[in-house]
Enzyme design. Structure first.
Site, short mmCIF file in Angstrom:
data_model
loop_
_atom_site.label_atom_id
_atom_site.label_comp_id
_atom_site.label_asym_id
_atom_site.label_seq_id
_atom_site.Cartn_x
_atom_site.Cartn_y
_atom_site.Cartn_z
CG ASN A 29 -1.72 1.23 1.40
OD1 ASN A 29 -1.80 2.05 0.49
ND2 ASN A 29 -2.34 1.38 2.57
CB SER A 34 4.84 -1.90 12.07
OG SER A 34 4.47 -0.55 12.34
N GLY A 51 2.20 2.14 10.78
CA GLY A 51 3.18 3.22 10.70
C GLY A 51 3.84 3.56 12.03
CD GLU A 67 -2.95 5.56 6.52
OE1 GLU A 67 -2.83 5.61 5.28
OE2 GLU A 67 -2.08 5.03 7.25
CD GLU A 82 -3.60 -2.55 6.99
OE1 GLU A 82 -2.48 -2.78 6.55
OE2 GLU A 82 -4.23 -1.50 6.77
CE LYS A 87 -0.12 3.29 4.68
NZ LYS A 87 -0.07 3.39 6.12
CG HIS A 146 -5.97 1.87 4.79
ND1 HIS A 146 -5.53 2.87 5.62
CD2 HIS A 146 -4.97 0.95 4.74
CE1 HIS A 146 -4.31 2.56 6.05
NE2 HIS A 146 -3.95 1.40 5.53
P1 PGA Z 1 2.69 0.28 7.52
O1 PGA Z 1 1.25 0.52 6.88
O2 PGA Z 1 3.22 -1.02 6.96
O3 PGA Z 1 3.51 1.45 7.09
O4 PGA Z 1 2.51 0.19 9.00
C1 PGA Z 1 0.37 -0.55 6.66
C2 PGA Z 1 -0.92 -0.06 6.04
O5 PGA Z 1 -1.41 1.00 6.41
O6 PGA Z 1 -1.50 -0.74 5.16
#
Ligand code: PGA
Length: 277
Positions: A14, A234, A194, A114, A188, A16, A112
């Site tokens: 992903n 992460s 993150g 976000e 997730e 983003k 997601h």
């Molecule tokens: P990350 O993000 O691996 O940077 O923690 C995962 C995601 O949001 O899909």
């Protein structure tokens, strides 16, 4: 811990809001070069689809990404980070499945955290997207996950159940028929995204097992058994192996560590390894 990965493994990046068309070009050309380092067995795991690699670039980079993926020696597909449920119309800023299909994109993320946190996505809008997109033949990667506060309050299962029940297309619409690989779930935990603090393999496996049981209760054991459940939050080349060693972890949805081709390749390699042990 070890098992054969009967559902196959999906390693999904992903991106983003990273990698415009120019950086997308750079990613794919480097990935193409790196594919020369894959062993024959690794390459056949990818070309035969036992392990699948996919990236979700920002909308602006999708066209370029598809072209580059199609002629890349590294077998990889491309999906959208967000897709509207309507086919066309007055929805400023949105893109439809029909438009994505036109450029060869047939997969999308839905719900997601976000999108939920910053752009007003709810279980209801996630359901509308999921329902419409599955009907249009898309692969849908539905993301669910609890916040740190919710986990601390012991509400993890309740939150996930609400998200699953709210977002999964209704059973009477033949939901079980989508649980054939086209609907993928991504667990997730918001506190792991993150932050550098991933769920432990035990935490991930406990939730993945619970999700599969929940799916089985609603849609039958066969459909639940076919559904891939990815872990996200992460994930790095350093921790992916122990996560993939869990029976019910069928892949990973990776943000930060998917941006560099070298790191993405390491993740995919771990995916391949997990299917061959
Ligand atoms: P990350 O993000 O691996 O940077 O923690 C995962 C995601 O949001 O899909």
């Amino acid at each position: 811990m070890k098992k054969s990965k009967t559902r196959g493994v999906l390693i999904a990046g992903n991106w983003k809001m990273n990698h415009g068309p120019r950086e997308t070009q750079g990613f794919f050309s480097k990935l193409g070069e790196l594919s020369a380092t894959l062993e024959k067995g690794e390459l056949s795991s990818l070309s035969e689809g036992r392990t699948k690699a996919c990236v979700f670039p920002p909308s602006l980079s999708l066209g370029r990404a598809v072209e580059l993926a199609n002629r890349n020696p590294f077998p990889i597909s491309v999906g959208s980070q967000n897709t509207h449920w309507e086919k066309k119309g007055a929805f400023t800023g949105e893109i439809s499945a029909e438009m994505l299909s036109e450029i060869g994109v047939r997969s999308t993320l839905v719900g997601h955290s976000e999108r939920r946190q910053f752009f007003g996505e709810t279980d209801e809008t996630a359901r509308k997207r999921g329902e419409a997109l599955l009907e249009q033949g898309f692969q849908v990667v539905l993301c669910i996950g609890e916040s740190k506060a919710e986990r601390d309050r012991g509400e993890t299962h309740a939150v996930l159940l609400r998200q699953l029940e709210g977002a999964l297309p209704a059973a009477q619409k033949g939901m079980a028929s989508y649980l054939d690989g086209r609907l993928v779930l991504a667990y997730e935990p918001v506190w792991a995204i993150g932050t550098g603090v991933n769920a432990t393999p035990e935490q991930a496996e406990e939730i993945h097992q619970w999700i599969r049981k929940t799916l089985a209760e609603r849609f039958g054991a066969e459909a639940a058994g076919k559904t891939q459940i990815l872990y996200g939050g992460s994930v790095t080349p350093e921790n992916i192996e122990t996560l993939l060693a869990c029976d019910n972890v069928d892949g990973a949805l990776v943000g930060g560590a998917s941006l560099k081709p070298e790191s993405f390749l390491s993740l995919v390699r771990a995916g391949i390894k997990s299917t061959t042990h």
